[in-house]
Design an enzyme around this catalytic site. Structure first.
Site, PDB file in Angstrom:
ATOM      1  N   GLU A  24      46.105 -59.017 -87.526  1.00 36.10           N
ATOM      2  CA  GLU A  24      44.792 -59.251 -86.937  1.00 36.10           C
ATOM      3  C   GLU A  24      43.675 -58.919 -87.915  1.00 36.10           C
ATOM      4  O   GLU A  24      43.808 -58.018 -88.749  1.00 36.10           O
ATOM      5  CB  GLU A  24      44.635 -58.411 -85.662  1.00 36.10           C
ATOM      6  CG  GLU A  24      45.615 -58.820 -84.582  1.00 36.10           C
ATOM      7  CD  GLU A  24      45.678 -57.847 -83.411  1.00 36.10           C
ATOM      8  OE1 GLU A  24      46.059 -58.282 -82.314  1.00 36.10           O
ATOM      9  OE2 GLU A  24      45.363 -56.654 -83.595  1.00 36.10           O
ATOM     10  N   CYS A  37      36.833 -56.926 -90.847  1.00 36.63           N
ATOM     11  CA  CYS A  37      37.832 -55.874 -91.016  1.00 36.63           C
ATOM     12  C   CYS A  37      39.178 -56.556 -91.222  1.00 36.63           C
ATOM     13  O   CYS A  37      39.677 -57.243 -90.319  1.00 36.63           O
ATOM     14  CB  CYS A  37      37.851 -54.984 -89.772  1.00 36.63           C
ATOM     15  SG  CYS A  37      39.112 -53.700 -89.801  1.00 36.63           S
ATOM     16  N   CYS A  57      47.352 -44.131 -83.380  1.00 39.16           N
ATOM     17  CA  CYS A  57      47.098 -45.512 -83.818  1.00 39.16           C
ATOM     18  C   CYS A  57      48.165 -46.470 -83.299  1.00 39.16           C
ATOM     19  O   CYS A  57      49.362 -46.251 -83.505  1.00 39.16           O
ATOM     20  CB  CYS A  57      47.053 -45.541 -85.348  1.00 39.16           C
ATOM     21  SG  CYS A  57      46.794 -47.184 -86.050  1.00 39.16           S
ATOM     22  N   GLY A 117      47.670 -51.484 -91.252  1.00 39.13           N
ATOM     23  CA  GLY A 117      48.301 -51.066 -92.484  1.00 39.13           C
ATOM     24  C   GLY A 117      47.491 -50.055 -93.278  1.00 39.13           C
ATOM     25  O   GLY A 117      46.307 -49.837 -93.031  1.00 39.13           O
ATOM     26  N   GLU A 118      48.150 -49.438 -94.253  1.00 39.47           N
ATOM     27  CA  GLU A 118      47.535 -48.502 -95.187  1.00 39.47           C
ATOM     28  C   GLU A 118      47.357 -49.229 -96.521  1.00 39.47           C
ATOM     29  O   GLU A 118      48.343 -49.540 -97.207  1.00 39.47           O
ATOM     30  CB  GLU A 118      48.430 -47.275 -95.352  1.00 39.47           C
ATOM     31  CG  GLU A 118      48.125 -46.407 -96.565  1.00 39.47           C
ATOM     32  CD  GLU A 118      46.680 -45.947 -96.646  1.00 39.47           C
ATOM     33  OE1 GLU A 118      46.111 -45.999 -97.750  1.00 39.47           O
ATOM     34  OE2 GLU A 118      46.109 -45.530 -95.600  1.00 39.47           O
ATOM     35  N   SER A 125      39.629 -48.205 -96.828  1.00 40.90           N
ATOM     36  CA  SER A 125      39.979 -46.985 -96.097  1.00 40.90           C
ATOM     37  C   SER A 125      41.388 -46.546 -96.476  1.00 40.90           C
ATOM     38  O   SER A 125      42.267 -47.369 -96.716  1.00 40.90           O
ATOM     39  CB  SER A 125      39.901 -47.251 -94.592  1.00 40.90           C
ATOM     40  OG  SER A 125      40.309 -46.123 -93.855  1.00 40.90           O
ATOM     41  N   SER A 146      40.491 -41.050 -94.166  1.00 43.15           N
ATOM     42  CA  SER A 146      40.788 -40.611 -92.801  1.00 43.15           C
ATOM     43  C   SER A 146      41.127 -39.129 -92.813  1.00 43.15           C
ATOM     44  O   SER A 146      42.106 -38.723 -93.443  1.00 43.15           O
ATOM     45  CB  SER A 146      41.966 -41.413 -92.236  1.00 43.15           C
ATOM     46  OG  SER A 146      41.641 -42.789 -92.158  1.00 43.15           O
ATOM     47  N   HIS A 176      40.140 -36.492 -89.728  1.00 44.53           N
ATOM     48  CA  HIS A 176      40.473 -36.249 -88.320  1.00 44.53           C
ATOM     49  C   HIS A 176      40.741 -34.793 -87.935  1.00 44.53           C
ATOM     50  O   HIS A 176      40.712 -34.471 -86.751  1.00 44.53           O
ATOM     51  CB  HIS A 176      41.620 -37.136 -87.863  1.00 44.53           C
ATOM     52  CG  HIS A 176      41.434 -38.582 -88.204  1.00 44.53           C
ATOM     53  ND1 HIS A 176      40.235 -39.240 -88.007  1.00 44.53           N
ATOM     54  CD2 HIS A 176      42.269 -39.487 -88.779  1.00 44.53           C
ATOM     55  CE1 HIS A 176      40.345 -40.496 -88.421  1.00 44.53           C
ATOM     56  NE2 HIS A 176      41.560 -40.659 -88.898  1.00 44.53           N
ATOM     57  N   HIS A 178      39.664 -44.408 -78.898  1.00 47.51           N
ATOM     58  CA  HIS A 178      39.888 -45.507 -77.964  1.00 47.51           C
ATOM     59  C   HIS A 178      41.298 -45.352 -77.397  1.00 47.51           C
ATOM     60  O   HIS A 178      42.279 -45.419 -78.141  1.00 47.51           O
ATOM     61  CB  HIS A 178      39.717 -46.849 -78.670  1.00 47.51           C
ATOM     62  CG  HIS A 178      38.369 -46.971 -79.316  1.00 47.51           C
ATOM     63  ND1 HIS A 178      38.182 -46.783 -80.668  1.00 47.51           N
ATOM     64  CD2 HIS A 178      37.146 -47.218 -78.795  1.00 47.51           C
ATOM     65  CE1 HIS A 178      36.899 -46.932 -80.959  1.00 47.51           C
ATOM     66  NE2 HIS A 178      36.251 -47.196 -79.840  1.00 47.51           N
ATOM     67  N   CYS A 234      38.725 -49.342 -83.402  1.00 47.85           N
ATOM     68  CA  CYS A 234      39.493 -48.502 -84.317  1.00 47.85           C
ATOM     69  C   CYS A 234      40.772 -47.976 -83.666  1.00 47.85           C
ATOM     70  O   CYS A 234      40.734 -47.408 -82.581  1.00 47.85           O
ATOM     71  CB  CYS A 234      38.617 -47.332 -84.771  1.00 47.85           C
ATOM     72  SG  CYS A 234      39.437 -46.203 -85.912  1.00 47.85           S
TER      73      CYS A 234
END
Length: 347
Positions: free
Chosen positions: A97, A110, A124, A162-163, A194, A216, A218, A292, A335
């Site tokens: 996506e 994105c 995630c 993905g990373e 990111s 990231s 957190h 979310h 996100c």
């Protein structure tokens, strides 16, 4: 007409040196590589036959072995806030996506770099589905070139599925196409990558490109962060930040920290103060992100007033912090919500 794409090699995603190899293979002069690049990335050719400054013989030879390789989205979903989520053919049986986010004079896309993800972050949806495969540079660039809003884009963020640092070479290839004079000729200031902080490949990205970086985080506490992001064990945040301190983020390149907030977990003043201590001395902006909700998760969203208090405390402590506006939550485009499931993409 070009032969079917399944039997041919896509040209989309190739860099100028790779196109020079194609030209040599097809008996064309080296300058033909630049002509092909212009057709692919500036003129957005739909077919090799469109490349009219190549000879008929050259086009015929090229078409026997190659195809343009652009593919349209398979489906789309439109949010009430104007965000659009596009579904593209992926790899390993999992579609991917990309999310288009219009915001006044900005239009951001994105993009995804993998189908699924190996990082297994607890919060995630992409990480939950496991890893299905790396995207090629062509599949990444196809997301940019094949949405209807492509010509109006102002920014690209590698924050989709993905990373990016787990698929470095295709990501670097896509950035090369985006920023080179023979490609889309964008300023690297229009691109943000990111990462969870995979140190070896992150260092390469920092050295080779001038794109903006988003890390990231957190949680400022190693044990707690590890419970949310298993990557903390392999690449501790303190080591990631030590790497970043060796680069200049005070001028053209920008560094940001992504901090998702969960009620009762990481949203108190103790966390704010620890985060400020951790980031002190870095030219950095903290983006506070509302969680979310995803299915079967015990994590809960931090209240809005708590997020405001957390932001204000960081600012008081000398760390610039903002609360990111959520976009596309009603279409599972916000996100942490991307999962690549076609049935969820139907308009």
């Amino acid at each position: 007409m070009e032969a079917t794409q399944t039997t041919l090699t896509p040209l989309i995603g190739m860099t100028l040196p790779q196109l020079r190899d194609v030209a040599a293979e097809c008996g064309m002069p080296p300058f033909a590589a630049g002509q092909m690049a212009k057709w692919l990335y500036e003129k957005r050719a739909a077919s090799i036959d469109d490349m009219t400054n190549l000879s008929k013989t050259a086009r015929a030879t090229l078409a026997r072995r190659y195809t343009i390789g652009r593919t349209a989205p398979k489906a789309e979903a439109r949010s009430v806030d104007g965000t659009v989520k596009y579904l593209f053919e992926g790899v390993g049986g999992r579609d991917i996506e990309a999310v288009y986010i219009p915001d006044r004079d900005r239009a951001t896309l994105c993009v995804s770099s993998q189908a699924g993800c190996r990082m297994r972050c607890r919060f995630c949806m992409t990480g939950r589905q496991g890893f299905h495969g790396n995207l090629t540079a062509g599949q990444i660039i196809n997301q940019v070139l094949s949405i209807p809003e492509s010509a109006t884009l102002t920014n690209i963020v590698f924050m989709g599925m993905g990373e990016p640092m787990d698929n470095l070479d295709p990501v670097l290839g896509a950035i090369d196409i985006l920023t080179s004079s023979w490609g889309l000729a964008w300023s690297p200031k229009r691109i943000t990558v990111s990462s969870i902080g995979k140190i070896d490949t992150l260092r390469t990205l920092l050295d080779i490109t001038k794109v903006h970086i988003a890390i990231s985080v957190h949680s400022p506490f190693a044990e707690e962060r590890a419970s949310l992001m298993p990557v903390e064990k392999a690449y501790p945040l303190k080591d990631v930040l030590q790497l970043l301190r060796g680069y200049d983020f005070a001028h053209q390149r920008r560094l940001s920290v992504e901090y998702i907030m969960w009620g009762g977990l990481n949203d108190n003043m103790r966390h704010a103060q620890a985060l400020a201590r951790l980031l002190r001395g870095l030219d950095v902006r903290v983006n506070l992100i509302r969680f979310h909700a995803i299915p079967d998760s015990d994590l809960r969203t931090s209240p809005a007033d708590t997020m405001v208090a957390f932001r204000d405390r960081l600012n008081e402590l000398g760390i610039t912090a903002t609360i990111r506006t959520s976009r596309g939550e009603d279409i599972a485009a916000a996100c942490g919500m991307l999962a690549g499931k076609a049935r969820e993409q139907q308009p």
